[in-house]
Design a protein around this motif. Sequence first.
Motif, PDB file in Angstrom:
ATOM      1  N   ARG A 113      -6.390 -21.852   9.143  1.00  0.00           N
ATOM      2  CA  ARG A 113      -7.792 -21.756   9.569  1.00  0.00           C
ATOM      3  C   ARG A 113      -8.635 -20.952   8.579  1.00  0.00           C
ATOM      4  N   GLY A 114      -8.309 -21.078   7.295  1.00  0.00           N
ATOM      5  CA  GLY A 114      -9.075 -20.405   6.262  1.00  0.00           C
ATOM      6  C   GLY A 114      -8.501 -19.076   5.809  1.00  0.00           C
ATOM      7  N   ALA A 115      -7.538 -18.542   6.512  1.00  0.00           N
ATOM      8  CA  ALA A 115      -6.922 -17.273   6.111  1.00  0.00           C
ATOM      9  C   ALA A 115      -5.779 -17.547   5.137  1.00  0.00           C
ATOM     10  N   PRO A 116      -5.822 -16.943   3.947  1.00  0.00           N
ATOM     11  CA  PRO A 116      -4.741 -17.149   2.989  1.00  0.00           C
ATOM     12  C   PRO A 116      -3.555 -16.215   3.256  1.00  0.00           C
ATOM     13  N   ILE A 117      -2.360 -16.800   3.242  1.00  0.00           N
ATOM     14  CA  ILE A 117      -1.109 -16.052   3.360  1.00  0.00           C
ATOM     15  C   ILE A 117      -0.270 -16.474   2.162  1.00  0.00           C
ATOM     16  N   VAL A 118      -0.019 -15.562   1.233  1.00  0.00           N
ATOM     17  CA  VAL A 118       0.621 -15.900  -0.033  1.00  0.00           C
ATOM     18  C   VAL A 118       1.880 -15.061  -0.196  1.00  0.00           C
ATOM     19  N   TYR A 119       2.977 -15.738  -0.558  1.00  0.00           N
ATOM     20  CA  TYR A 119       4.217 -15.023  -0.843  1.00  0.00           C
ATOM     21  C   TYR A 119       4.537 -15.142  -2.324  1.00  0.00           C
ATOM     22  N   ASP A 120       4.686 -13.997  -2.988  1.00  0.00           N
ATOM     23  CA  ASP A 120       5.027 -13.921  -4.408  1.00  0.00           C
ATOM     24  C   ASP A 120       6.483 -13.476  -4.505  1.00  0.00           C
ATOM     25  N   ALA A 121       7.365 -14.402  -4.914  1.00  0.00           N
ATOM     26  CA  ALA A 121       8.798 -14.108  -4.948  1.00  0.00           C
ATOM     27  C   ALA A 121       9.146 -13.063  -6.003  1.00  0.00           C
ATOM     28  N   ALA A 122       8.464 -13.084  -7.159  1.00  0.00           N
ATOM     29  CA  ALA A 122       8.762 -12.125  -8.219  1.00  0.00           C
ATOM     30  C   ALA A 122       8.487 -10.692  -7.752  1.00  0.00           C
ATOM     31  N   LYS A 123       7.394 -10.506  -7.038  1.00  0.00           N
ATOM     32  CA  LYS A 123       7.026  -9.178  -6.534  1.00  0.00           C
ATOM     33  C   LYS A 123       7.653  -8.895  -5.170  1.00  0.00           C
ATOM     34  N   GLN A 124       8.191  -9.944  -4.517  1.00  0.00           N
ATOM     35  CA  GLN A 124       8.671  -9.862  -3.133  1.00  0.00           C
ATOM     36  C   GLN A 124       7.593  -9.193  -2.275  1.00  0.00           C
TER      37      GLN A 124
ATOM     38  N   ARG B 217      11.609 -15.832   5.679  1.00  0.00           N
ATOM     39  CA  ARG B 217      11.214 -16.454   6.946  1.00  0.00           C
ATOM     40  C   ARG B 217       9.857 -15.894   7.330  1.00  0.00           C
ATOM     41  N   LEU B 218       8.889 -16.784   7.495  1.00  0.00           N
ATOM     42  CA  LEU B 218       7.553 -16.373   7.926  1.00  0.00           C
ATOM     43  C   LEU B 218       7.263 -16.960   9.296  1.00  0.00           C
ATOM     44  N   THR B 219       6.665 -16.156  10.135  1.00  0.00           N
ATOM     45  CA  THR B 219       6.091 -16.632  11.389  1.00  0.00           C
ATOM     46  C   THR B 219       4.656 -16.158  11.400  1.00  0.00           C
ATOM     47  N   ILE B 220       3.742 -17.105  11.553  1.00  0.00           N
ATOM     48  CA  ILE B 220       2.310 -16.807  11.494  1.00  0.00           C
ATOM     49  C   ILE B 220       1.675 -17.239  12.810  1.00  0.00           C
ATOM     50  N   TYR B 221       0.959 -16.327  13.451  1.00  0.00           N
ATOM     51  CA  TYR B 221       0.174 -16.642  14.641  1.00  0.00           C
ATOM     52  C   TYR B 221      -1.297 -16.452  14.304  1.00  0.00           C
ATOM     53  N   CYS B 222      -2.107 -17.415  14.691  1.00  0.00           N
ATOM     54  CA  CYS B 222      -3.547 -17.284  14.505  1.00  0.00           C
ATOM     55  C   CYS B 222      -4.224 -17.720  15.794  1.00  0.00           C
ATOM     56  N   ASP B 223      -5.121 -16.871  16.285  1.00  0.00           N
ATOM     57  CA  ASP B 223      -5.894 -17.229  17.472  1.00  0.00           C
ATOM     58  C   ASP B 223      -7.370 -17.025  17.169  1.00  0.00           C
ATOM     59  N   ARG B 224      -8.175 -16.822  18.164  1.00  0.00           N
ATOM     60  CA  ARG B 224      -9.629 -16.716  17.967  1.00  0.00           C
ATOM     61  C   ARG B 224     -10.073 -15.360  17.435  1.00  0.00           C
ATOM     62  N   MET B 225      -9.179 -14.370  17.455  1.00  0.00           N
ATOM     63  CA  MET B 225      -9.588 -13.010  17.078  1.00  0.00           C
ATOM     64  C   MET B 225      -8.726 -12.361  16.001  1.00  0.00           C
ATOM     65  N   GLY B 226      -7.631 -13.006  15.625  1.00  0.00           N
ATOM     66  CA  GLY B 226      -6.775 -12.342  14.654  1.00  0.00           C
ATOM     67  C   GLY B 226      -5.670 -13.229  14.138  1.00  0.00           C
ATOM     68  N   ILE B 227      -4.957 -12.643  13.192  1.00  0.00           N
ATOM     69  CA  ILE B 227      -3.805 -13.310  12.602  1.00  0.00           C
ATOM     70  C   ILE B 227      -2.683 -12.286  12.525  1.00  0.00           C
ATOM     71  N   GLU B 228      -1.471 -12.721  12.828  1.00  0.00           N
ATOM     72  CA  GLU B 228      -0.301 -11.859  12.745  1.00  0.00           C
ATOM     73  C   GLU B 228       0.752 -12.592  11.931  1.00  0.00           C
ATOM     74  N   VAL B 229       1.367 -11.877  10.991  1.00  0.00           N
ATOM     75  CA  VAL B 229       2.399 -12.476  10.156  1.00  0.00           C
ATOM     76  C   VAL B 229       3.646 -11.600  10.234  1.00  0.00           C
ATOM     77  N   PHE B 230       4.761 -12.247  10.529  1.00  0.00           N
ATOM     78  CA  PHE B 230       6.068 -11.604  10.574  1.00  0.00           C
ATOM     79  C   PHE B 230       6.882 -12.167   9.414  1.00  0.00           C
ATOM     80  N   ALA B 231       7.581 -11.303   8.671  1.00  0.00           N
ATOM     81  CA  ALA B 231       8.360 -11.767   7.520  1.00  0.00           C
ATOM     82  C   ALA B 231       9.615 -10.923   7.356  1.00  0.00           C
ATOM     83  N   SER B 232      10.485 -11.368   6.469  1.00  0.00           N
ATOM     84  CA  SER B 232      11.687 -10.624   6.079  1.00  0.00           C
ATOM     85  C   SER B 232      12.538 -10.224   7.276  1.00  0.00           C
TER      86      SER B 232
END
Length: 154
Positions: A57-68, A87-102
């Motif tokens: 929804r327009g929010a960028p989530i970028v993973y850089d493997a070299a920098k981890q 492993r990424l899990t991304i939730y996006c709703d009307r008020m926020g975004i949450e990203v779980f990783a590693s």
Amino acid sequence: RTPVKELEALRAKTHTFEPMVFLPDTPNPLTGVKAELVELRAEFEPESASVIAFAVRGAPIVYDAAKQELMVNNHSAPAPLRRGQQRLTIYCDRMGIEVFASDGLTYVPMPFIPNATNLSLAVVAKRHGTRITRLEVHELKSAWDKETNGDGNQ
């Protein structure tokens, strides 16, 4: 930190994609998926210099493997590979975004108010290849539906 299992009850429709080797010229497999409330799950094995970018929804989530490193809406957090995998899990709703990783080591919650007309999702390889072993998108129901909250109010 990992999402609570109860969130699975909000899943309305699921889109599952076959495992693939994702290269910079690979077309966006998520083009046809549109969702206001979304859960995106991805598991991938990046090459050492890979950069893989998601847009929810327009929010960028970028993973850089070299920098981890994980960048969420231009805010960075360490996100080490676990057994060569992310492993990424991304939730996006009307008020926020949450990203779980590693595997729970990284959690990035952010206030984010998406444009109401932008329901798009994307994944792009920016540099080198990434083997995507799991990619799924769940369109979610509101947690505040009449059937959910019991009081008839939304």
